[in-house]
Write a protein that holds these residues in place. Structure first.
Motif, PDB file in Angstrom:
ATOM      1  N   GLY A   1       2.771  -1.681  -7.918  1.00  0.00           N
ATOM      2  CA  GLY A   1       2.551  -2.254  -9.239  1.00  0.00           C
ATOM      3  C   GLY A   1       1.993  -3.665  -9.220  1.00  0.00           C
ATOM      4  N   GLU A   2       1.857  -4.252  -8.027  1.00  0.00           N
ATOM      5  CA  GLU A   2       1.338  -5.611  -7.910  1.00  0.00           C
ATOM      6  C   GLU A   2      -0.180  -5.604  -8.074  1.00  0.00           C
ATOM      7  OE1 GLU A   2       1.322  -8.943  -4.440  1.00  0.00           O
ATOM      8  OE2 GLU A   2       3.132  -7.757  -4.711  1.00  0.00           O
ATOM      9  N   LEU A   3      -0.715  -6.551  -8.819  1.00  0.00           N
ATOM     10  CA  LEU A   3      -2.147  -6.638  -9.080  1.00  0.00           C
ATOM     11  C   LEU A   3      -2.899  -7.022  -7.808  1.00  0.00           C
ATOM     12  CD1 LEU A   3      -4.339  -6.546 -11.267  1.00  0.00           C
ATOM     13  CD2 LEU A   3      -3.964  -8.980 -11.595  1.00  0.00           C
ATOM     14  N   THR A   4      -3.995  -6.310  -7.543  1.00  0.00           N
ATOM     15  CA  THR A   4      -4.836  -6.606  -6.390  1.00  0.00           C
ATOM     16  C   THR A   4      -5.883  -7.631  -6.788  1.00  0.00           C
ATOM     17  OG1 THR A   4      -4.549  -4.376  -5.576  1.00  0.00           O
ATOM     18  CG2 THR A   4      -6.373  -5.617  -4.672  1.00  0.00           C
ATOM     19  N   VAL A   5      -6.039  -8.646  -5.993  1.00  0.00           N
ATOM     20  CA  VAL A   5      -7.028  -9.686  -6.251  1.00  0.00           C
ATOM     21  C   VAL A   5      -8.201  -9.459  -5.305  1.00  0.00           C
ATOM     22  CG1 VAL A   5      -7.466 -12.168  -6.267  1.00  0.00           C
ATOM     23  CG2 VAL A   5      -5.222 -11.295  -6.945  1.00  0.00           C
ATOM     24  N   PRO A   6      -9.428  -9.357  -5.840  1.00  0.00           N
ATOM     25  CA  PRO A   6     -10.605  -9.099  -4.998  1.00  0.00           C
ATOM     26  C   PRO A   6     -11.055 -10.369  -4.268  1.00  0.00           C
ATOM     27  CG  PRO A   6     -11.250  -9.302  -7.283  1.00  0.00           C
ATOM     28  CD  PRO A   6      -9.747  -9.393  -7.256  1.00  0.00           C
ATOM     29  N   MET A   7     -10.282 -10.798  -3.310  1.00  0.00           N
ATOM     30  CA  MET A   7     -10.530 -12.083  -2.647  1.00  0.00           C
ATOM     31  C   MET A   7     -11.862 -12.127  -1.893  1.00  0.00           C
ATOM     32  SD  MET A   7      -8.258 -14.075  -3.664  1.00  0.00           S
ATOM     33  CE  MET A   7      -8.680 -15.478  -2.666  1.00  0.00           C
ATOM     34  N   ALA A   8     -12.236 -11.059  -1.224  1.00  0.00           N
ATOM     35  CA  ALA A   8     -13.492 -11.077  -0.463  1.00  0.00           C
ATOM     36  C   ALA A   8     -14.681 -11.263  -1.412  1.00  0.00           C
ATOM     37  CB  ALA A   8     -13.644  -9.797   0.352  1.00  0.00           C
ATOM     38  N   TRP A   9     -14.681 -10.540  -2.536  1.00  0.00           N
ATOM     39  CA  TRP A   9     -15.779 -10.687  -3.486  1.00  0.00           C
ATOM     40  C   TRP A   9     -15.768 -12.073  -4.128  1.00  0.00           C
ATOM     41  CZ3 TRP A   9     -20.335  -8.981  -4.359  1.00  0.00           C
ATOM     42  CH2 TRP A   9     -20.997  -9.373  -5.522  1.00  0.00           C
ATOM     43  N   LEU A  10     -14.595 -12.543  -4.516  1.00  0.00           N
ATOM     44  CA  LEU A  10     -14.506 -13.862  -5.140  1.00  0.00           C
ATOM     45  C   LEU A  10     -14.968 -14.961  -4.178  1.00  0.00           C
ATOM     46  CD1 LEU A  10     -11.148 -13.558  -7.105  1.00  0.00           C
ATOM     47  CD2 LEU A  10     -13.475 -13.498  -8.021  1.00  0.00           C
ATOM     48  N   TYR A  11     -14.639 -14.817  -2.918  1.00  0.00           N
ATOM     49  CA  TYR A  11     -15.070 -15.792  -1.924  1.00  0.00           C
ATOM     50  C   TYR A  11     -16.585 -15.736  -1.743  1.00  0.00           C
ATOM     51  CZ  TYR A  11     -14.886 -18.760   2.211  1.00  0.00           C
ATOM     52  OH  TYR A  11     -15.075 -19.791   3.102  1.00  0.00           O
ATOM     53  N   ALA A  12     -17.151 -14.524  -1.725  1.00  0.00           N
ATOM     54  CA  ALA A  12     -18.608 -14.381  -1.607  1.00  0.00           C
ATOM     55  C   ALA A  12     -19.300 -15.025  -2.810  1.00  0.00           C
ATOM     56  CB  ALA A  12     -18.987 -12.903  -1.501  1.00  0.00           C
ATOM     57  N   GLU A  13     -18.766 -14.823  -4.002  1.00  0.00           N
ATOM     58  CA  GLU A  13     -19.337 -15.448  -5.200  1.00  0.00           C
ATOM     59  C   GLU A  13     -19.215 -16.973  -5.138  1.00  0.00           C
ATOM     60  OE1 GLU A  13     -17.566 -13.666  -8.710  1.00  0.00           O
ATOM     61  OE2 GLU A  13     -19.499 -12.706  -9.106  1.00  0.00           O
ATOM     62  N   TYR A  14     -18.111 -17.454  -4.632  1.00  0.00           N
ATOM     63  CA  TYR A  14     -17.910 -18.900  -4.506  1.00  0.00           C
ATOM     64  C   TYR A  14     -18.950 -19.517  -3.562  1.00  0.00           C
ATOM     65  CZ  TYR A  14     -15.972 -23.315  -2.917  1.00  0.00           C
ATOM     66  OH  TYR A  14     -15.821 -24.634  -2.560  1.00  0.00           O
ATOM     67  N   ILE A  15     -19.160 -18.884  -2.415  1.00  0.00           N
ATOM     68  CA  ILE A  15     -20.144 -19.390  -1.453  1.00  0.00           C
ATOM     69  C   ILE A  15     -21.535 -19.371  -2.083  1.00  0.00           C
ATOM     70  CG2 ILE A  15     -21.283 -18.962   0.762  1.00  0.00           C
ATOM     71  CD1 ILE A  15     -18.588 -17.790   1.729  1.00  0.00           C
ATOM     72  N   ALA A  16     -21.875 -18.267  -2.752  1.00  0.00           N
ATOM     73  CA  ALA A  16     -23.183 -18.151  -3.403  1.00  0.00           C
ATOM     74  C   ALA A  16     -23.359 -19.249  -4.452  1.00  0.00           C
ATOM     75  CB  ALA A  16     -23.327 -16.772  -4.044  1.00  0.00           C
ATOM     76  N   GLU A  17     -22.346 -19.465  -5.235  1.00  0.00           N
ATOM     77  CA  GLU A  17     -22.391 -20.510  -6.271  1.00  0.00           C
ATOM     78  C   GLU A  17     -22.615 -21.889  -5.653  1.00  0.00           C
ATOM     79  OE1 GLU A  17     -22.108 -21.969 -10.210  1.00  0.00           O
ATOM     80  OE2 GLU A  17     -21.905 -19.875  -9.647  1.00  0.00           O
ATOM     81  N   GLU A  18     -21.904 -22.186  -4.592  1.00  0.00           N
ATOM     82  CA  GLU A  18     -22.046 -23.488  -3.941  1.00  0.00           C
ATOM     83  C   GLU A  18     -23.436 -23.671  -3.345  1.00  0.00           C
ATOM     84  OE1 GLU A  18     -19.955 -26.226  -3.910  1.00  0.00           O
ATOM     85  OE2 GLU A  18     -19.049 -25.004  -5.476  1.00  0.00           O
ATOM     86  N   LEU A  19     -23.970 -22.624  -2.726  1.00  0.00           N
ATOM     87  CA  LEU A  19     -25.314 -22.717  -2.165  1.00  0.00           C
ATOM     88  C   LEU A  19     -26.341 -22.982  -3.265  1.00  0.00           C
ATOM     89  CD1 LEU A  19     -25.209 -19.823   0.448  1.00  0.00           C
ATOM     90  CD2 LEU A  19     -25.458 -22.257   0.952  1.00  0.00           C
ATOM     91  N   LEU A  20     -26.227 -22.279  -4.375  1.00  0.00           N
ATOM     92  CA  LEU A  20     -27.177 -22.462  -5.475  1.00  0.00           C
ATOM     93  C   LEU A  20     -27.009 -23.821  -6.150  1.00  0.00           C
ATOM     94  CD1 LEU A  20     -27.164 -18.887  -6.978  1.00  0.00           C
ATOM     95  CD2 LEU A  20     -29.120 -20.061  -5.984  1.00  0.00           C
TER      96      LEU A  20
ATOM     97  N   GLY B   1      -8.940   6.705   0.342  1.00  0.00           N
ATOM     98  CA  GLY B   1      -8.143   6.978  -0.840  1.00  0.00           C
ATOM     99  C   GLY B   1      -8.554   6.252  -2.110  1.00  0.00           C
ATOM    100  N   GLY B   2      -9.698   5.607  -2.133  1.00  0.00           N
ATOM    101  CA  GLY B   2     -10.142   4.986  -3.382  1.00  0.00           C
ATOM    102  C   GLY B   2     -10.897   3.696  -3.154  1.00  0.00           C
ATOM    103  N   THR B   3     -11.610   3.297  -4.189  1.00  0.00           N
ATOM    104  CA  THR B   3     -12.417   2.085  -4.127  1.00  0.00           C
ATOM    105  C   THR B   3     -11.567   0.882  -4.481  1.00  0.00           C
ATOM    106  OG1 THR B   3     -14.352   3.341  -4.788  1.00  0.00           O
ATOM    107  CG2 THR B   3     -14.485   0.979  -5.050  1.00  0.00           C
ATOM    108  N   GLY B   4     -11.614  -0.146  -3.653  1.00  0.00           N
ATOM    109  CA  GLY B   4     -10.894  -1.377  -3.939  1.00  0.00           C
ATOM    110  C   GLY B   4     -11.648  -2.230  -4.938  1.00  0.00           C
ATOM    111  N   PRO B   5     -11.015  -3.266  -5.431  1.00  0.00           N
ATOM    112  CA  PRO B   5     -11.653  -4.105  -6.445  1.00  0.00           C
ATOM    113  C   PRO B   5     -12.855  -4.881  -5.926  1.00  0.00           C
ATOM    114  CG  PRO B   5      -9.584  -5.075  -5.736  1.00  0.00           C
ATOM    115  CD  PRO B   5      -9.662  -3.717  -5.111  1.00  0.00           C
ATOM    116  N   ASP B   6     -12.860  -5.253  -4.643  1.00  0.00           N
ATOM    117  CA  ASP B   6     -14.008  -5.963  -4.083  1.00  0.00           C
ATOM    118  C   ASP B   6     -15.260  -5.096  -4.148  1.00  0.00           C
ATOM    119  OD1 ASP B   6     -12.868  -8.505  -3.089  1.00  0.00           O
ATOM    120  OD2 ASP B   6     -11.696  -7.184  -1.800  1.00  0.00           O
ATOM    121  N   LEU B   7     -15.140  -3.868  -3.688  1.00  0.00           N
ATOM    122  CA  LEU B   7     -16.279  -2.957  -3.688  1.00  0.00           C
ATOM    123  C   LEU B   7     -16.708  -2.634  -5.118  1.00  0.00           C
ATOM    124  CD1 LEU B   7     -18.322  -1.258  -2.193  1.00  0.00           C
ATOM    125  CD2 LEU B   7     -16.596   0.561  -2.018  1.00  0.00           C
TER     126      LEU B   7
END
Length: 171
Positions: A14-33, A107-113
């Motif tokens: 029941g714990e919420l999954t946080v898409p950390m890999a995607w959020l980190y990728a977006e953060y790096i992209a944002e900083e580069l831009l 068994g299923g797609t994670g939030p990052d994907l």
């Protein structure tokens, strides 16, 4: 729909999954831009660049170590993947297919994907009006005024990818 597992971290049910890999990728992209200061952050072109860079960063993380990478060590890889002569969109489709198949087998797609797939859909389906770089120059080779330049509707990834590549090279 909230995800209720933690990508193999063994979280509580029941714990919420946080898409950390995607959020980190977006953060790096944002900083580069932002560092490159190439486009206003409120423009659609900037958004396309951020999504294209985030996809490149996320999908190039074959070892699943995104949160632990050092940006400096990955710049050459990202430059190579976003280079003009590379079939980036084919690479994205292939990587998303592979990751999707792996996720389905597990068994299923994670939030990052899921977020990466949504970003790719936006980049593919959204078209932006841009100067037609293939248009013939005015007579005598003079460059036309900006408002006179022919424009074409272009998939967002075709505008975002060069912007991302330039941001990486300026870093």
């Amino acid at each position: 729909m909230p995800h209720t597992n933690r990508d193999g971290a063994g979280g509580e049910p029941g714990e919420l999954t946080v898409p950390m890999a995607w959020l980190y990728a977006e953060y790096i992209a944002e900083e580069l831009l932002r560092t490159g200061d190439l486009m206003p952050p409120t423009s659609f072109e900037y958004r396309a660049g951020r999504k294209a860079l985030a996809l490149t960063i996320f999908l190039s993380d074959a070892e699943g170590e995104l949160a632990g990478i050092r940006v400096i060590t990955q710049l050459d890889t990202w430059l190579s993947l976003t280079a003009y002569d590379r079939p980036w969109q084919d690479w994205v489709r292939e990587r998303l297919d592979v990751l999707g198949a792996e996720a389905a087998a597990a068994g299923g797609t994670g939030p990052d994907l899921a977020l990466a797939q949504a970003a790719w859909r936006w980049l593919e389906e959204t078209e932006l009006l841009a100067p037609d770089l293939d248009a013939v120059l005015h007579e005598g080779g003079a460059r036309p005024e900006e408002e006179e330049q022919p424009q074409v509707w272009t998939p967002a990834w075709q505008l975002g990818l060069p912007l991302g590549h330039l941001a990486i090279s300026l870093f």
